[in-house]
Enzyme design. Structure first.
Site, PDB file in Angstrom:
ATOM      1  N   GLN A 198       0.827  -1.212   0.000  1.00  0.00           N
ATOM      2  CA  GLN A 198       0.000   0.000   0.000  1.00  0.00           C
ATOM      3  C   GLN A 198       0.862   1.263   0.000  1.00  0.00           C
ATOM      4  O   GLN A 198       0.365   2.353  -0.227  1.00  0.00           O
ATOM      5  CB  GLN A 198      -0.929   0.008   1.221  1.00  0.00           C
ATOM      6  CG  GLN A 198      -2.064  -1.001   1.124  1.00  0.00           C
ATOM      7  CD  GLN A 198      -3.035  -0.955   2.277  1.00  0.00           C
ATOM      8  OE1 GLN A 198      -3.240  -1.961   2.944  1.00  0.00           O
ATOM      9  NE2 GLN A 198      -3.649   0.184   2.534  1.00  0.00           N
ATOM     10  N   ARG A 237      -9.556  -0.215   7.322  1.00  0.00           N
ATOM     11  CA  ARG A 237     -10.481   0.704   6.659  1.00  0.00           C
ATOM     12  C   ARG A 237     -10.824   1.909   7.538  1.00  0.00           C
ATOM     13  O   ARG A 237     -11.987   2.254   7.742  1.00  0.00           O
ATOM     14  CB  ARG A 237     -11.757  -0.001   6.220  1.00  0.00           C
ATOM     15  CG  ARG A 237     -12.388   0.751   5.065  1.00  0.00           C
ATOM     16  CD  ARG A 237     -13.441  -0.008   4.343  1.00  0.00           C
ATOM     17  NE  ARG A 237     -13.859   0.773   3.179  1.00  0.00           N
ATOM     18  CZ  ARG A 237     -14.310   0.246   2.071  1.00  0.00           C
ATOM     19  NH1 ARG A 237     -14.384  -1.046   1.926  1.00  0.00           N
ATOM     20  NH2 ARG A 237     -14.682   1.011   1.075  1.00  0.00           N
ATOM     21  N   CYS A 238      -9.789   2.526   8.061  1.00  0.00           N
ATOM     22  CA  CYS A 238     -10.020   3.764   8.796  1.00  0.00           C
ATOM     23  C   CYS A 238      -8.709   4.509   8.898  1.00  0.00           C
ATOM     24  O   CYS A 238      -7.670   3.992   8.533  1.00  0.00           O
ATOM     25  CB  CYS A 238     -10.584   3.508  10.176  1.00  0.00           C
ATOM     26  SG  CYS A 238      -9.438   2.777  11.327  1.00  0.00           S
ATOM     27  N   GLU A 259     -13.163   5.365   3.834  1.00  0.00           N
ATOM     28  CA  GLU A 259     -13.252   4.660   5.108  1.00  0.00           C
ATOM     29  C   GLU A 259     -14.383   5.132   6.001  1.00  0.00           C
ATOM     30  O   GLU A 259     -14.785   4.441   6.923  1.00  0.00           O
ATOM     31  CB  GLU A 259     -11.915   4.798   5.824  1.00  0.00           C
ATOM     32  CG  GLU A 259     -10.842   4.099   5.005  1.00  0.00           C
ATOM     33  CD  GLU A 259      -9.445   4.492   5.393  1.00  0.00           C
ATOM     34  OE1 GLU A 259      -9.296   5.564   5.989  1.00  0.00           O
ATOM     35  OE2 GLU A 259      -8.524   3.727   5.112  1.00  0.00           O
TER      36      GLU A 259
END
Ligand code: CDP
Length: 809
Positions: free
Chosen positions: A240, A387-388, A763
């Site tokens: 990522q 996802r945050c 997110e």
């Protein structure tokens, strides 16, 4: 001229710029099986590496015998810590300033830990080799509970204590116990305690945000290829943050950075799982250097769930105070954070608990205090932002549960309690008690819109009737109305306070306009399914007036893309999206000079209009961006260099603060614990919307992962440290069967500091969704005395809650 018959609206439409639901350009290849994932990479003579992993959660290693494994046909090498030690590679730095064993160095600290790396001609031979490696273990006491770990005499990490057994200072300051990692504080302790201790109403609650896992469909993996002739290492992988990986690989291997090329090909979901560096990367690189051949390592599902980057695992104890009429006066939160065997959390350096200090949420809370204690246990390392944006999901869950508990304490409607405490529109930019400056928001408008859309009052009336019917024995089903209002904090981040391993968290975009009026833009980020190739071209289309269809977006190759910190924490749009707009504006500034020259007027006498520069007051005199691009390459323009290129490295002045209002309506069968989500309404405000269709997709995905976490997904351990949820038979991944029909909505409150006013969105739905689903379950039982029950709310736990409340007769 052909152009003159095209209306301005048509010219705008032709660009497919911002605000257009442009179809995702990536999907043509994904839907036709033409994606290129790391496991699709096949190189001549490529070998396969895989790990011998520990069956124990805590054990001494007394011997590793590799002789039999080396006899297995197809096995070429077996690496252990002893082989890596002379290279200084048996331990590696973590993103949190700790260090982590690459291969077990005398002991193991969690089940599944990497013990030896078998290199073979193919995956099957590697598996046979793994079977043949003999490891002798001496079991040690296992510490799974962070509270027990902080009381225990057992030292988990001998490398973190001095010769007297005293804990040495860690990356985040003094440590109070040998299994303690750090204490991190934010806010004002004494004033907060004074306010809470003297308040009219105080609500207290302890909640466990369970350990879970991002579980992307594609697991982690890489291919390392060391070319000994030219000294170049190429590393393809599920990264990522490809540039950060290149820097880390250079630092730990000693290979100069220009001799390392890191490529992230297509990535099948990341959700934070693919941010950090894993032993598999290091071992593949070493194996490729040793064998002179490319080496591939791809996790299987169990490896992924058991050993790479967990999320959450926060014990949160809260106290919230208010006046009798519901005005919140203070908030205290203490977190015991279970980080597992190594502190490998992926957070900006100055924030060892990520952005947990946004836990005052969307509310105007005058005083607050947060303290977080990190603790070592015998669990896998990680601590990623699933996802945050770092720990914002934990923060929002905490405050949204505390609001509900306070509403119970005050005997008040939870929607109304939120409304009277929201930060008001005119208070923005708003500095929260724990330090963040929220850029913009209009919470009351969003909340009113949401409640009206679902007919909140009607729902409450229906719920009251259901409770009556239940009490009268007419139904065995209860109804929960889950509310949540969240503020995210995305776009890490300003370099002045956000870095990872000393690398400032800016991001970048480099644009080259080709002579015929098409372009390529390269960014420091990397899409893992978010559709960057579609949406970043749209930003540029609006900024430079060339159609999005004529702009290629390229990411993920460190040899070509400008340096950037990658994609996670919904930072792509707030940071790289801003860099894209800024680079576009540089192109436009040069194009303006070229246009003025071509039109034989002063630079100030032309203005940009959709896809051209026109002479002010004479719209029939213009040069299109296409014409300007050509001129940039074929005409000698006095005082202007040929070509049309620009690069921008963007350091955001602040984070962006998207927000949203969610409502979930859920029916619960009291006798089976089965939940049925009847309605889910999600209003998101992410500022300027680049692609409404992509946003909707992001919202659907984020909500589905929120549903998963709230209703069943967890990484659970038994007391011996065995992972009980290491396969998709046990680890809940929702399918179309469980997922409701989401209703999406929006308001638009632009970010005042972002060049195009956009905030992140990827997110938000996860952050806001988890408390919404959880609150729906808890709300269903509020009338029967439930204050709080921990997630995940699977059917069994809901049944148990009903049972404990005496609802089974
Ligand atoms: O960093 P990540 O790509 O995961 O998250 P993001 O910046 O929130 O973007 C997710 C996707 O939504 C990207 O394709 C964005 O360009 C798009 N998006 C949008 O269309 N409008 C916004 N205001 C924010 C994001």
């Amino acid at each position: 001229m052909k152009d003159e018959v095209i209306t301005r609206e048509e010219r705008v439409a032709n660009l497919k710029g911002m605000g257009c639901s442009r179809k995702r350009v990536e999907d043509a290849r994904f839907t036709q099986g033409k994606g290129n994932y790391v496991d699709d990479i096949k190189l001549d003579g490529m070998l396969f590496g895989d790990f011998v992993r520990s069956p124990y959660a805590h054990a001494k290693i007394t011997n590793i015998d590799t002789a039999a494994a080396l006899e297995v046909p197809g096995v070429l090498a077996v690496l252990t810590a002893k082989d890596l030690e002379p290279l200084g590679l048996h331990w590696m730095p973590t993103l949190a300033g700790d260090k982590q064993m690459v291969l077990a160095d005398g002991k193991v600290l969690f089940q599944g830990q990497e013990v030896a790396f078998v290199v073979a001609e193919d995956r099957y031979a590697a598996a046979d080799g793994i079977e043949a490696v003999e490891v002798e273990y001496e079991e040690l006491e296992v510490l799974i509970d962070p509270f027990k770990s902080m009381q225990s005499d057992v030292v988990l990490r001998e490398d973190t204590v001095d010769e007297n057994g005293k804990p040495m200072d860690g990356a985040h300051g003094p440590r109070t116990h040998h299994n303690h990692i750090f204490t991190w504080e934010a806010g004002d302790k004494d004033p907060t305690f004074e306010v809470i201790d003297s308040a009219e109403v105080v609500a207290e609650e302890t909640m466990y945000y369970h350990r879970t896992h991002p579980c992307p469909l594609e697991t982690c993996g890489c291919v390392a290829s060391m070319d000994k002739v030219n000294g170049k290492l190429t590393l393809w992988g599920t990264f990522q943050a490809p540039h950060a990986i290149r820097t880390v690989v250079s630092l730990i291997s000693g290979i100069e950075e220009h001799n390392i090329r890191v490529i992230s090909p297509d990535i099948g979901g990341g959700f934070g799982n693919k941010v950090g560096a894993y032993p598999g990367y290091v071992c593949s690189v070493v194996a490729s250097i040793v064998t002179g051949k490319p080496v591939k390592w791809i996790e299987d599902r169990m490896d992924n769930l058991m050993t790479t980057a967990f999320a959450r695992d926060y014990w949160m104890k809260g106290r919230i105070s208010a006046t009798k009429d519901g005005k919140i006066t203070g908030l205290h939160c203490h977190v015991t954070a279970d980080h597992g065997g190594f502190d490998a959390c992926a957070d900006p350096t100055k924030f060892p608990a990520g952005f947990m200090n946004i836990c005052t949420g969307s509310y105007d809370i005058p005083t607050a205090y947060l303290e977080v204690d990190g603790v070592y246990t015998n669990k896998a390392p990680g601590g990623v932002s699933y996802r945050c944006s770092f720990r914002v999901t934990e923060a929002v869950y905490f405050i949204e549960r505390m609001i509900e508990v306070l509403a119970i304490e005050l005997n008040m409607d939870a929607a109304e309690l939120r409304r009277i405490n929201f930060i008001k529109k005119e208070q923005f930019p708003y500095t929260a008690a724990l330090g963040w400056e929220y850029d913009s928001g209009d919470y009351h408008t969003a909340w009113d819109k949401a409640l009206k859309a679902v007919d909140y009052e009607g729902l409450r009336a229906e719920q009251a009737q259901r409770i009556e019917d239940f009490k009268a024995g007419k139904t065995r089903s209860l109804m929960g109305i889950g509310l949540s209002f969240f503020t995210e904090i995305v776009g890490a981040g300003p370099v002045k306070n956000c870095d990872i391993l000393g690398l400032g968290m800016f991001d970048s975009c480099e644009i080259r306009i080709h002579p015929t009026g098409s372009a390529i833009a390269r960014l420091g980020t990397i899409s893992q399914g978010q559709g960057h190739a579609t949406t970043f071209a749209q930003i540029l289309a609006s900024e430079i007036g060339l159609p999005a269809d004529s702009i290629t977006i390229e990411e993920g190759d460190t040899d070509t893309a400008p340096y950037g910190l990658g994609t996670y924490g919904s930072r792509s749009t707030p940071v790289a999206g801003a860099a894209t707009a800024m680079a576009g504006r540089k192109i436009r500034a040069k194009a303006q000079m070229i246009a003025a020259y071509l039109l034989e007027v002063h630079d100030d006498d032309v203005e940009f209009d959709v896809d051209r520069f026109v002479v002010k007051g004479a719209p029939e005199r213009f040069k299109t961006m296409k014409e300007i691009a050509f001129a940039a390459y074929n005409q000698a323009i006095p005082g202007i260099e040929p070509g049309l290129e620009a690069v921008s490295y963007y350091d955001p002045p602040n984070m962006t603060y998207p927000f949203g209002a969610y409502v979930c309506v859920m029916d619960i069968d009291v006798d089976t614990g089965v939940t049925d989500i009847r309605r889910f309404y999600a209003l998101d405000d992410c500022g300027t919307r680049i692609n409404p269709m992509v946003i909707e997709g992001q919202v659907h995905g984020g909500l589905t992962e929120a549903l998963a976490v709230a209703l069943g997904q967890e990484i659970a351990y038994d007391e011996m440290g065995n992972v009980k949820t290491g396969t998709l038979m046990d680890f809940f991944l929702p399918t179309a069967w469980e997922v409701p029909n989401y209703e999406t909505d929006h308001t638009v409150t632009p970010s005042p500091h972002h060049p195009i006013g956009a905030k992140g969105v990827g997110e938000s739905p996860h952050v806001g969704g988890v408390p919404c689903f959880s609150n729906a379950v808890q709300d269903a039982f509020r009338a029967f005395g439930l204050r709080h029950t921990n997630m995940p709310h699977d059917h069994w736990r809901i049944w148990k809650t009903a049972n404990e409340l005496g609802l089974h007769g």
